[in-house]
Design a protein around this motif. Sequence first.
Motif, PDB file in Angstrom:
ATOM      1  N   UNK A 139       0.945  -1.078  -0.093  1.00  0.00           N
ATOM      2  CA  UNK A 139       0.111  -0.063  -0.114  1.00  0.00           C
ATOM      3  C   UNK A 139       0.665   1.784   0.074  1.00  0.00           C
ATOM      4  N   UNK A 140       1.456   0.995   0.775  1.00  0.00           N
ATOM      5  CA  UNK A 140       3.173   2.156   0.351  1.00  0.00           C
ATOM      6  C   UNK A 140       3.579   3.085  -0.547  1.00  0.00           C
ATOM      7  N   UNK A 141       3.637   1.904  -1.037  1.00  0.00           N
ATOM      8  CA  UNK A 141       4.744   1.852  -2.918  1.00  0.00           C
ATOM      9  C   UNK A 141       3.558   1.732  -3.636  1.00  0.00           C
ATOM     10  N   UNK A 142       2.212   1.469  -3.405  1.00  0.00           N
ATOM     11  CA  UNK A 142       1.156   1.364  -4.553  1.00  0.00           C
ATOM     12  C   UNK A 142       1.163   0.059  -5.431  1.00  0.00           C
ATOM     13  N   UNK A 143       1.437  -0.820  -4.821  1.00  0.00           N
ATOM     14  CA  UNK A 143       1.587  -1.863  -5.792  1.00  0.00           C
ATOM     15  C   UNK A 143       0.951  -3.620  -4.926  1.00  0.00           C
ATOM     16  N   UNK A 144       0.338  -4.044  -4.946  1.00  0.00           N
ATOM     17  CA  UNK A 144      -0.067  -5.297  -4.228  1.00  0.00           C
ATOM     18  C   UNK A 144       0.590  -6.304  -3.551  1.00  0.00           C
ATOM     19  N   UNK A 145       0.274  -6.986  -2.755  1.00  0.00           N
ATOM     20  CA  UNK A 145       0.995  -7.935  -2.268  1.00  0.00           C
ATOM     21  C   UNK A 145       1.660  -8.649  -2.796  1.00  0.00           C
ATOM     22  N   UNK A 146       0.835  -9.560  -3.438  1.00  0.00           N
ATOM     23  CA  UNK A 146       1.996 -10.103  -4.793  1.00  0.00           C
ATOM     24  C   UNK A 146       2.634  -9.677  -5.533  1.00  0.00           C
ATOM     25  N   UNK A 147       2.577  -8.663  -5.493  1.00  0.00           N
ATOM     26  CA  UNK A 147       4.050  -8.300  -6.223  1.00  0.00           C
ATOM     27  C   UNK A 147       5.097  -7.914  -5.038  1.00  0.00           C
ATOM     28  N   UNK A 148       4.991  -7.167  -3.697  1.00  0.00           N
ATOM     29  CA  UNK A 148       5.579  -7.514  -2.953  1.00  0.00           C
ATOM     30  C   UNK A 148       6.342  -8.865  -2.501  1.00  0.00           C
ATOM     31  N   UNK A 149       5.515  -9.775  -2.561  1.00  0.00           N
ATOM     32  CA  UNK A 149       6.082 -11.289  -2.294  1.00  0.00           C
ATOM     33  C   UNK A 149       7.143 -12.017  -3.240  1.00  0.00           C
ATOM     34  N   UNK A 150       6.022 -11.139  -4.457  1.00  0.00           N
ATOM     35  CA  UNK A 150       7.594 -12.148  -5.859  1.00  0.00           C
ATOM     36  C   UNK A 150       9.099 -11.825  -5.751  1.00  0.00           C
ATOM     37  N   UNK A 151       9.030 -10.490  -5.606  1.00  0.00           N
ATOM     38  CA  UNK A 151      10.146  -9.201  -5.201  1.00  0.00           C
ATOM     39  C   UNK A 151      11.380 -10.390  -4.111  1.00  0.00           C
ATOM     40  N   UNK A 152      10.600 -10.224  -2.732  1.00  0.00           N
ATOM     41  CA  UNK A 152      10.969 -10.566  -1.831  1.00  0.00           C
ATOM     42  C   UNK A 152      11.120 -12.742  -2.081  1.00  0.00           C
ATOM     43  N   UNK A 153      10.717 -13.100  -3.031  1.00  0.00           N
ATOM     44  CA  UNK A 153      10.827 -14.647  -2.546  1.00  0.00           C
ATOM     45  C   UNK A 153      11.891 -14.613  -4.397  1.00  0.00           C
ATOM     46  N   UNK A 154      12.087 -13.925  -5.150  1.00  0.00           N
ATOM     47  CA  UNK A 154      13.335 -13.826  -5.893  1.00  0.00           C
ATOM     48  C   UNK A 154      14.733 -13.503  -5.535  1.00  0.00           C
ATOM     49  N   UNK A 155      14.050 -13.097  -4.134  1.00  0.00           N
ATOM     50  CA  UNK A 155      15.169 -11.949  -3.497  1.00  0.00           C
ATOM     51  C   UNK A 155      16.401 -10.714  -4.619  1.00  0.00           C
TER      52      UNK A 155
END
Length: 84
Positions: free
Chosen positions: A26-42
């Motif tokens: 919400x802070x950066x204007x994207x979905x939780x899924x977009x954040x998860x993808x970045x974290x998962x892919x390191x």
Amino acid sequence: MPEQITPPEALAKAVQIAGGQAPFGRVVGVTQGAVWQRLKAHKPAAAGWVLRAEEATGISRHALRPDIYPVEQVAAPTDLEPLR
């Protein structure tokens, strides 16, 4: 000397400070899924997220994306006379 963290580690820390993936998204204007993808892919934070993430979490833009926001190195002056 401060401890150096990698850009993906800086993103994970920013997500933690924000209170999780959904609040960070919400802070950066994207979905939780977009954040998860970045974290998962390191991967580091997306370029468009960096300034909002820095403002909201206090994690430096230099830590989040040093390739875009490098820390400026101040060179020592070279025109000084030698000390006597």
